[in-house]
Design a protein around this motif. Structure first.
Motif, PDB file in Angstrom:
ATOM      1  N   LEU A 103       0.803  -1.224   0.000  1.00 36.95           N
ATOM      2  CA  LEU A 103       0.000   0.000   0.000  1.00 36.95           C
ATOM      3  C   LEU A 103       0.833   1.270   0.000  1.00 36.95           C
ATOM      4  O   LEU A 103       0.317   2.361  -0.207  1.00 36.95           O
ATOM      5  N   ALA A 134       3.206   2.765  -5.560  1.00 42.15           N
ATOM      6  CA  ALA A 134       2.374   3.124  -6.715  1.00 42.15           C
ATOM      7  C   ALA A 134       1.074   3.828  -6.319  1.00 42.15           C
ATOM      8  O   ALA A 134       0.999   4.489  -5.286  1.00 42.15           O
ATOM      9  N   SER A 135       0.043   3.699  -7.169  1.00 45.10           N
ATOM     10  CA  SER A 135      -1.249   4.332  -6.936  1.00 45.10           C
ATOM     11  C   SER A 135      -2.315   3.235  -6.948  1.00 45.10           C
ATOM     12  O   SER A 135      -2.050   2.127  -7.404  1.00 45.10           O
ATOM     13  N   ARG A 153       7.504  13.155  -1.936  1.00 42.61           N
ATOM     14  CA  ARG A 153       6.146  13.573  -1.584  1.00 42.61           C
ATOM     15  C   ARG A 153       5.489  12.443  -0.804  1.00 42.61           C
ATOM     16  O   ARG A 153       5.938  11.305  -0.861  1.00 42.61           O
ATOM     17  N   SER A 193       2.828  10.637  -1.004  1.00 49.23           N
ATOM     18  CA  SER A 193       2.240   9.448  -1.613  1.00 49.23           C
ATOM     19  C   SER A 193       2.650   9.378  -3.089  1.00 49.23           C
ATOM     20  O   SER A 193       2.998  10.388  -3.692  1.00 49.23           O
ATOM     21  N   TYR A 194       2.554   8.165  -3.667  1.00 50.16           N
ATOM     22  CA  TYR A 194       2.760   7.974  -5.102  1.00 50.16           C
ATOM     23  C   TYR A 194       4.132   8.495  -5.555  1.00 50.16           C
ATOM     24  O   TYR A 194       4.237   9.339  -6.459  1.00 50.16           O
TER      25      TYR A 194
END
Lengths: 195, 325
Positions: B93, B96-97, B232, B234-235
Motif C-alpha cells: 500500500l 504506486a497508486s 512527496r 504518496s505515489y
C-alpha cells in the motif's frame, strides 16, 4: 493563315512529359514503401471484440493500440483524457470489470471478454452519476482536464471503501493529479457521495 | 512502440516455450508498456500470460502461497495476508497508486526495472539499459541512487516496496523452467547486485517464469512496520524505506528482521543489525545502536550522503513503530 499553335511534335513531347510526371509519384511511393519495409517493421494488426459502456465492438486494431487511444481515436469516446501517457497522472482512468485502472498502460487487445466503463458510461441517460453531481456542487474542478479521470477514480475509491477520513481519501486518490489544485473540492465531493 | 505480435498462451508450458529471442511476458503491463513507449524495451512478441498463471492466495502447510497473477491490490486486501503477514500488505500500500496496484501482478512487481533517471533517458549512458555504455548517475544526479552494494558499473536502486517486505520475511520465488519443472529461489538470492552485468536485475534463468511467491509461517505478524520516506507523501519512489519486524518475549527481542529499499540494487537485508538486536531489550537506545551499525555499512555517493542520517532515523522510527503496531 495564322500559324498553328499546336504541332504534332508539341503534342507528343508534352504528353510524354505529362505521363512521366504522372508516374514519378507512383515510382517514388513504391521506392519509399520498399525502403520502409526494410527499415521499419510492419505493424501487426489483430481482430478484437470489446464491450465498452455495455456496447459491443468488433474491431481490427494495431497490436500496439492502448485502450486509451482506442476509445479516443477510434470510438470517439473522448471523455477519457490523455495526460502523461505514462501512468503518472491518472487522467486516463477507466474501469475494467469495475476496477479503476489506467487505460494508457492497458493494451486494447488484453481487455477482450471484460467490461470496460469510461466516463461516458457512468451516467444513466441524461441523469448524472452522483459523483458527477457532487463534483459540480463541490467545485471539484477548475479547468476540467483531469476531471473524467478524477471522477472514475473517485467512484472506485468509494466502491473500495477507502473514505473513512480525509487522509485516507487523499492517499487513495493520490494516483490522480490536478494541476489547478482543486483537491479540496475533490475530497469534499467524495465525502458527499460516501455518506 | 515498435510493432510486435501479441500471443495468448493457455498453459505455462506454452508460455515458457514461446519466450524466445526478444519476446516478453505481459501481465499487468504497468512497467513494460511504459518502457516500450520509451523504446527502452523493444520486444518483437508479447506473451499475454494473464490466463496462464494463478490468481489464488492459498494457505499451505508451511505458510502461504501467492499466485504470480494475484493483483497487488488483491494481495494487500487479502484476509490471510492481513492476519498472518501484515508487513506485506503495509509495503504494497506504500507503492504506486490504487489504479496501478489494481493492474500490477505480484510476479511483475518483482521484475520491475529501476526508476534511475539515467536508465529512462535514452540519450544518456546507462550500463543497465545498454551494456558497456557507462553509468551516467555515478558522477551525475545521485539523489535517488544507491548507498550500499553499488559499484562503478551501476548505482541504480531496486524500486519495489513489496520486495522489501518479502526479503525481510525470507520468502521464496517459485519458478517453472524450460523443462516445466517447479523449482524455487530464496528471496535473498533472487535479485542480484550489479556486478559486471548490471543489465540483469535478477537471477531468474532465461525462459523461466515466476508462478508463485511463498512466505514461510513466521511470528512477526504482531510487531511489524513499513516506513517509506520520499519526496512527496504518496505515489513516489522511496528515498529510503525500512521493513522492520520483531518477535518479542515481553520486552526482549527474540528475533528481528530489518530490510531496506531505495538503498541498493536489490532489496537489502541488514543482517548485522538483526544479529545485534537478538536477545536485547526492545528500547530506543538499542534501536539507535542498531541504526549506527547499519550506518557503518553504507557507502554514500557524492550527492546522496543525506540518505545515511535519513536511513538511521527511519530504522529507529520503524523499530519503534513495531512496538505500537
Amino acid at each position: 493563315m495564322e500559324k498553328q499553335k499546336y504541332s504534332r511534335r508539341f503534342f507528343l513531347s508534352t504528353s510524354a512529359m505529362a505521363a512521366t510526371l504522372a508516374f514519378i509519384p507512383v515510382g517514388v511511393k513504391a521506392f519509399y514503401n520498399n525502403v520502409k519495409k526494410l527499415v521499419i517493421p510492419l505493424k501487426e494488426k489483430m481482430a478484437i471484440k470489446l464491450s465498452i459502456n455495455k456496447a459491443k465492438y468488433n474491431l481490427t486494431v494495431d497490436t500496439r493500440t492502448t485502450l486509451l487511444d482506442l476509445v479516443r481515436e477510434q470510438l470517439d469516446l473522448t471523455g477519457t483524457k490523455k495526460g502523461c501517457d505514462h501512468g503518472q497522472c491518472g487522467a486516463c482512468t477507466v474501469h475494467v470489470n469495475g476496477q479503476r485502472v489506467l487505460s494508457c498502460l492497458t493494451l486494447a487487445a488484453t481487455v477482450q471478454g471484460k467490461e470496460v466503463t469510461t466516463i461516458e458510461g457512468l451516467s444513466q441517460g441524461s441523469e448524472l452519476h452522483p459523483m458527477q453531481q457532487a463534483f459540480i456542487e463541490c467545485d471539484g474542478f477548475q479547468c476540467g482536464y483531469c476531471t473524467p479521470g478524477q471522477i472514475m477514480s473517485a467512484v472506485g475509491c468509494v466502491n473500495e471503501g477507502h473514505t473513512h477520513s480525509v487522509e485516507e481519501i487523499k492517499e487513495f486518490m493520490s494516483g490522480n493529479l490536478c494541476r489547478c489544485g482543486a483537491y479540496n473540492g475533490i475530497v469534499q465531493s467524495i465525502q458527499k457521495v460516501a455518506k | 512502440m515498435r510493432p510486435f505480435t501479441l500471443q495468448k498462451p493457455t498453459t505455462i508450458g506454452q508460455a515458457v516455450s514461446g519466450k524466445k529471442e526478444s519476446a516478453q511476458f505481459l501481465a499487468g503491463g504497468t512497467n513494460l508498456l511504459d518502457l516500450m513507449k520509451k523504446h527502452i524495451s523493444q520486444p518483437d512478441r508479447l506473451l499475454d500470460i494473464n490466463s496462464v498463471l494463478s490468481e489464488k492466495i492459498e494457505s499451505t502447510a508451511g505458510g502461504i502461497r501467492i499466485g504470480a497473477n494475484v493483483r497487488n491490490s488483491a494481495a494487500a486486501a487479502n484476509e490471510l495476508i492481513l492476519s498472518k503477514f501484515p508487513l506485506v500488505s503495509h509495503a504494497i500500500l506504500k507503492g504506486a497508486s490504487p489504479q496501478i496496484r489494481n493492474m500490477a501482478s505480484m510476479a511483475g512487481n518483482l521484475l520491475q526495472r529501476t526508476r534511475c533517471p539515467y536508465f529512462y533517458d535514452t540519450s544518456l549512458p546507462c550500463n543497465k539499459r545498454k551494456a558497456g555504455s557507462g553509468c551516467g548517475a555515478l558522477k551525475g544526479e545521485t539523489r535517488m541512487a544507491a548507498i550500499v552494494g553499488h559499484n562503478p558499473q551501476c548505482v541504480a536502486v531496486h524500486p519495489s516496496d513489496l520486495c522489501i517486505a518479502l526479503s525481510a520475511l525470507d520468502a521464496r520465488v517459485i519458478i517453472n523452467g524450460k523443462d516445466n519443472k517447479e523449482t524455487s529461489i530464496p528471496f535473498k538470492d533472487f535479485h542480484k547486485l550489479p556486478g559486471t552485468n548490471p543489465e540483469k536485475d535478477n537471477n531468474l534463468p532465461a525462459n523461466a517464469i515466476i508462478t508463485a511467491i511463498e512466505i514461510p509461517s513466521n511470528p512477526f505478524n504482531k510487531n511489524c512496520s513499513y516506513l517509506k520516506l520520499r519526496d512527496r507523501e504518496s505515489y513516489a519512489f522511496a528515498l529510503v524505506s525500512v521493513a522492520a519486524a520483531l518477535q518479542l518475549n515481553g520486552n526482549r527481542i527474540v528475533e528481528a528482521r530489518l530490510a531496506s529499499g531505495g538503498v541498493a540494487h536489490k532489496p537489502w537485508r541488514w543482517y548485522e543489525a538483526e544479529k545485534f538486536l537478538k536477545g536485547k531489550t526492545a528500547d530506543l537506545s538499542n534501536f539507535k545502536q542498531a541504526a549506527e551499525i547499519i550506518a557503518r555499512e553504507t557507502h554514500p555517493l557524492n550527492g546522496n550522503e543525506f540518505k545515511v542520517p535519513m536511513l538511521k532515523g527511519a530504522i529507529e522510527v520503524a523499530l519503534q513503530n513495531c512496538l505500537t503496531a
